[in-house]
Design a protein around this motif. Structure first.
Motif, PDB file in Angstrom:
ATOM      1  N   VAL A   4      -9.701   2.533   0.670  1.00  0.00           N
ATOM      2  CA  VAL A   4      -8.235   2.438   0.636  1.00  0.00           C
ATOM      3  C   VAL A   4      -7.834   1.018   0.993  1.00  0.00           C
ATOM      4  CG1 VAL A   4      -6.070   3.274   1.600  1.00  0.00           C
ATOM      5  CG2 VAL A   4      -7.981   4.876   1.283  1.00  0.00           C
ATOM      6  N   LEU A   5      -7.050   0.393   0.129  1.00  0.00           N
ATOM      7  CA  LEU A   5      -6.515  -0.938   0.393  1.00  0.00           C
ATOM      8  C   LEU A   5      -4.997  -0.840   0.445  1.00  0.00           C
ATOM      9  CD1 LEU A   5      -8.676  -3.153  -2.022  1.00  0.00           C
ATOM     10  CD2 LEU A   5      -9.073  -2.670   0.395  1.00  0.00           C
ATOM     11  N   ALA A  23     -23.929  10.534  -6.601  1.00  0.00           N
ATOM     12  CA  ALA A  23     -24.842  11.257  -7.480  1.00  0.00           C
ATOM     13  C   ALA A  23     -24.248  12.568  -7.962  1.00  0.00           C
ATOM     14  CB  ALA A  23     -26.171  11.504  -6.761  1.00  0.00           C
ATOM     15  N   THR A  24     -23.560  13.289  -7.081  1.00  0.00           N
ATOM     16  CA  THR A  24     -23.021  14.602  -7.437  1.00  0.00           C
ATOM     17  C   THR A  24     -21.502  14.604  -7.585  1.00  0.00           C
ATOM     18  OG1 THR A  24     -22.930  15.241  -5.098  1.00  0.00           O
ATOM     19  CG2 THR A  24     -24.936  15.780  -6.307  1.00  0.00           C
ATOM     20  N   GLY A  25     -20.901  13.426  -7.646  1.00  0.00           N
ATOM     21  CA  GLY A  25     -19.453  13.332  -7.844  1.00  0.00           C
ATOM     22  C   GLY A  25     -18.931  11.987  -7.407  1.00  0.00           C
ATOM     23  N   GLY A  26     -17.917  11.490  -8.126  1.00  0.00           N
ATOM     24  CA  GLY A  26     -17.320  10.217  -7.752  1.00  0.00           C
ATOM     25  C   GLY A  26     -16.379  10.360  -6.578  1.00  0.00           C
ATOM     26  N   GLY A  27     -16.156   9.263  -5.880  1.00  0.00           N
ATOM     27  CA  GLY A  27     -15.264   9.251  -4.721  1.00  0.00           C
ATOM     28  C   GLY A  27     -13.861   8.819  -5.102  1.00  0.00           C
ATOM     29  N   THR A  28     -13.195   8.121  -4.191  1.00  0.00           N
ATOM     30  CA  THR A  28     -11.792   7.753  -4.359  1.00  0.00           C
ATOM     31  C   THR A  28     -11.601   6.283  -4.021  1.00  0.00           C
ATOM     32  OG1 THR A  28     -11.037   9.972  -3.766  1.00  0.00           O
ATOM     33  CG2 THR A  28      -9.434   8.199  -3.581  1.00  0.00           C
ATOM     34  N   VAL A  29     -10.867   5.567  -4.867  1.00  0.00           N
ATOM     35  CA  VAL A  29     -10.438   4.198  -4.583  1.00  0.00           C
ATOM     36  C   VAL A  29      -8.931   4.141  -4.791  1.00  0.00           C
ATOM     37  CG1 VAL A  29     -10.526   1.782  -5.277  1.00  0.00           C
ATOM     38  CG2 VAL A  29     -12.634   3.128  -5.221  1.00  0.00           C
ATOM     39  N   LEU A  30      -8.189   3.835  -3.740  1.00  0.00           N
ATOM     40  CA  LEU A  30      -6.732   3.760  -3.794  1.00  0.00           C
ATOM     41  C   LEU A  30      -6.307   2.342  -3.440  1.00  0.00           C
ATOM     42  CD1 LEU A  30      -5.862   7.062  -1.861  1.00  0.00           C
ATOM     43  CD2 LEU A  30      -6.191   6.770  -4.329  1.00  0.00           C
ATOM     44  N   VAL A  31      -5.671   1.661  -4.371  1.00  0.00           N
ATOM     45  CA  VAL A  31      -5.232   0.274  -4.173  1.00  0.00           C
ATOM     46  C   VAL A  31      -3.718   0.228  -4.307  1.00  0.00           C
ATOM     47  CG1 VAL A  31      -5.440  -2.115  -4.930  1.00  0.00           C
ATOM     48  CG2 VAL A  31      -7.416  -0.564  -5.130  1.00  0.00           C
ATOM     49  N   GLY A  32      -3.017   0.018  -3.213  1.00  0.00           N
ATOM     50  CA  GLY A  32      -1.568  -0.114  -3.240  1.00  0.00           C
ATOM     51  C   GLY A  32      -0.797   1.188  -3.198  1.00  0.00           C
ATOM     52  N   GLY A  33      -1.489   2.326  -3.147  1.00  0.00           N
ATOM     53  CA  GLY A  33      -0.813   3.615  -3.098  1.00  0.00           C
ATOM     54  C   GLY A  33      -1.683   4.707  -3.684  1.00  0.00           C
ATOM     55  N   LEU A  70      -4.495   2.171  -9.179  1.00  0.00           N
ATOM     56  CA  LEU A  70      -3.865   0.866  -8.950  1.00  0.00           C
ATOM     57  C   LEU A  70      -2.366   1.111  -9.019  1.00  0.00           C
ATOM     58  CD1 LEU A  70      -5.904  -1.677 -11.129  1.00  0.00           C
ATOM     59  CD2 LEU A  70      -5.987  -1.400  -8.658  1.00  0.00           C
ATOM     60  N   TRP A  71      -1.679   0.944  -7.893  1.00  0.00           N
ATOM     61  CA  TRP A  71      -0.264   1.338  -7.812  1.00  0.00           C
ATOM     62  C   TRP A  71       0.545   0.263  -7.115  1.00  0.00           C
ATOM     63  CZ3 TRP A  71       2.950   5.484  -9.051  1.00  0.00           C
ATOM     64  CH2 TRP A  71       4.166   5.536  -8.382  1.00  0.00           C
ATOM     65  N   SER A  72       1.707  -0.063  -7.681  1.00  0.00           N
ATOM     66  CA  SER A  72       2.734  -0.810  -6.954  1.00  0.00           C
ATOM     67  C   SER A  72       4.032  -0.032  -7.073  1.00  0.00           C
ATOM     68  CB  SER A  72       2.879  -2.236  -7.498  1.00  0.00           C
ATOM     69  OG  SER A  72       3.302  -2.234  -8.856  1.00  0.00           O
ATOM     70  N   ASP A  73       4.902  -0.212  -6.124  1.00  0.00           N
ATOM     71  CA  ASP A  73       6.109   0.598  -5.944  1.00  0.00           C
ATOM     72  C   ASP A  73       6.989   0.573  -7.199  1.00  0.00           C
ATOM     73  OD1 ASP A  73       8.340   1.943  -5.113  1.00  0.00           O
ATOM     74  OD2 ASP A  73       8.866   0.529  -3.508  1.00  0.00           O
ATOM     75  N   VAL A  74       6.997   1.658  -7.963  1.00  0.00           N
ATOM     76  CA  VAL A  74       7.751   1.682  -9.213  1.00  0.00           C
ATOM     77  C   VAL A  74       9.257   1.626  -8.978  1.00  0.00           C
ATOM     78  CG1 VAL A  74       5.940   2.912 -10.460  1.00  0.00           C
ATOM     79  CG2 VAL A  74       7.746   4.212  -9.329  1.00  0.00           C
ATOM     80  N   GLY A  75       9.701   1.957  -7.774  1.00  0.00           N
ATOM     81  CA  GLY A  75      11.114   1.899  -7.465  1.00  0.00           C
ATOM     82  C   GLY A  75      11.614   0.515  -7.103  1.00  0.00           C
ATOM     83  N   ASN A  76      10.710  -0.455  -6.996  1.00  0.00           N
ATOM     84  CA  ASN A  76      11.052  -1.826  -6.649  1.00  0.00           C
ATOM     85  C   ASN A  76      11.021  -2.660  -7.924  1.00  0.00           C
ATOM     86  OD1 ASN A  76      11.186  -4.487  -5.778  1.00  0.00           O
ATOM     87  ND2 ASN A  76       9.757  -4.190  -4.076  1.00  0.00           N
ATOM     88  N   ALA A  77      12.166  -3.214  -8.327  1.00  0.00           N
ATOM     89  CA  ALA A  77      12.242  -3.985  -9.568  1.00  0.00           C
ATOM     90  C   ALA A  77      11.342  -5.205  -9.561  1.00  0.00           C
ATOM     91  CB  ALA A  77      13.685  -4.402  -9.837  1.00  0.00           C
ATOM     92  N   ALA A  78      10.900  -5.642  -8.388  1.00  0.00           N
ATOM     93  CA  ALA A  78      10.015  -6.801  -8.291  1.00  0.00           C
ATOM     94  C   ALA A  78       8.540  -6.416  -8.332  1.00  0.00           C
ATOM     95  CB  ALA A  78      10.301  -7.572  -6.998  1.00  0.00           C
ATOM     96  N   SER A  79       8.246  -5.132  -8.409  1.00  0.00           N
ATOM     97  CA  SER A  79       6.845  -4.720  -8.344  1.00  0.00           C
ATOM     98  C   SER A  79       6.139  -4.969  -9.670  1.00  0.00           C
ATOM     99  CB  SER A  79       6.728  -3.248  -7.943  1.00  0.00           C
ATOM    100  OG  SER A  79       6.799  -2.395  -9.062  1.00  0.00           O
ATOM    101  N   LEU A  80       4.850  -5.324  -9.570  1.00  0.00           N
ATOM    102  CA  LEU A  80       4.036  -5.620 -10.745  1.00  0.00           C
ATOM    103  C   LEU A  80       2.610  -5.180 -10.479  1.00  0.00           C
ATOM    104  CD1 LEU A  80       3.366  -7.028 -13.478  1.00  0.00           C
ATOM    105  CD2 LEU A  80       3.038  -9.143 -12.158  1.00  0.00           C
ATOM    106  N   THR A  81       2.049  -4.401 -11.412  1.00  0.00           N
ATOM    107  CA  THR A  81       0.636  -4.066 -11.393  1.00  0.00           C
ATOM    108  C   THR A  81      -0.028  -4.741 -12.579  1.00  0.00           C
ATOM    109  OG1 THR A  81       0.955  -1.934 -10.294  1.00  0.00           O
ATOM    110  CG2 THR A  81      -1.062  -2.209 -11.569  1.00  0.00           C
ATOM    111  N   SER A  82      -1.018  -5.579 -12.297  1.00  0.00           N
ATOM    112  CA  SER A  82      -1.778  -6.270 -13.338  1.00  0.00           C
ATOM    113  C   SER A  82      -3.220  -5.776 -13.295  1.00  0.00           C
ATOM    114  CB  SER A  82      -1.759  -7.788 -13.114  1.00  0.00           C
ATOM    115  OG  SER A  82      -0.437  -8.281 -13.097  1.00  0.00           O
TER     116      SER A  82
END
Length: 216
Positions: A4-5, A23-33, A70-82
């Motif tokens: 988690v970042l 081996a028996t299943g993938g985990g979780t990576v959460l970046v920004g939300g 990969l998430w940035s705040d969709v409610g913020n007009a300044a948010s950007l996910t690249s």
């Protein structure tokens, strides 16, 4: 595994690798939300996955692919996910379904992104693109600039390349593009370039789910 970042501005450089394979299943990576902004995680304003960087939540033997966001705040007009690197949530080579990948932000730029939520011996997973207004185009027409390997579009709306969508569909990954609406953006999806599945034996689906209109 779980990675988690959290932060206001998060960049995964070109040499970065976030590995939560199993081996028996993938985990979780959460970046920004978390998935579609759910849960208590801090929502970032900008998130960037540079070209060459890798996020991998695949199952390596027999199991279901994990969840990569990969998430940035969709409610913020300044948010950007690249997202310009590679994201994998593959099902296991011996069996298992593909996982979940999400790239979302008020503005979203995924030009050149690579990856898959496919499964060699199971059902394909899903890749969710979730901005506000979005145009599906054959090439970037908005203009912009690279800074430190990150592309920043000059237009207010998001663009997704049709070739990136086609690559995912051909590789066995279901694709969903959904929009919200706020402020000056009504949540339209504009299909300005054709999308054709041309390869791959797996049946895959493309879903366009607009808050207001799908314009062809």
């Amino acid at each position: 595994g779980r990675i988690v970042l959290e932060g206001d501005e998060i960049t995964i450089e070109s040499s970065g690798k976030l590995d939560a394979t199993g081996a028996t299943g993938g985990g979780t990576v959460l970046v920004g939300g978390d998935w579609q902004g759910s849960g208590p995680l801090q929502q970032a304003r900008t998130v960037s996955l540079a070209e060459g960087a890798l996020i991998d939540v695949s199952a390596t033997q027999s199991g279901t692919g994990g969840k990569a966001v990969l998430w940035s705040d969709v409610g913020n007009a300044a948010s950007l996910t690249s997202a310009h690197g590679t994201i994998l949530a593959l099902g296991g080579a011996l069996g298992g379904d593909g996982g979940q990948i999400e790239t979302s932000g008020h503005r979203l730029d995924t030009q050149g992104v690579r990856g898959s939520a496919g499964a060699a011996k199971g059902q394909g997973g899903v890749w969710l693109f979730d901005p506000y207004d979005v145009a599906i185009v054959s090439s970037s027409a908005s203009g912009g600039s690279f800074t430190g390997g990150t592309w920043t579009p000059s237009a207010n709306s998001s663009q997704v390349l049709n070739s990136d969508i086609q690559t995912l569909l051909n590789g066995g990954t279901n694709v969903t593009i959904t929009t919200g609406g706020a402020g000056t953006q009504a949540g339209d999806i504009t299909l300005a370039a054709g999308i054709t599945k041309t390869a791959g034996a797996s049946a895959t689906t493309l879903t366009l789910k607009a808050d207001r209109s799908v314009v062809m």
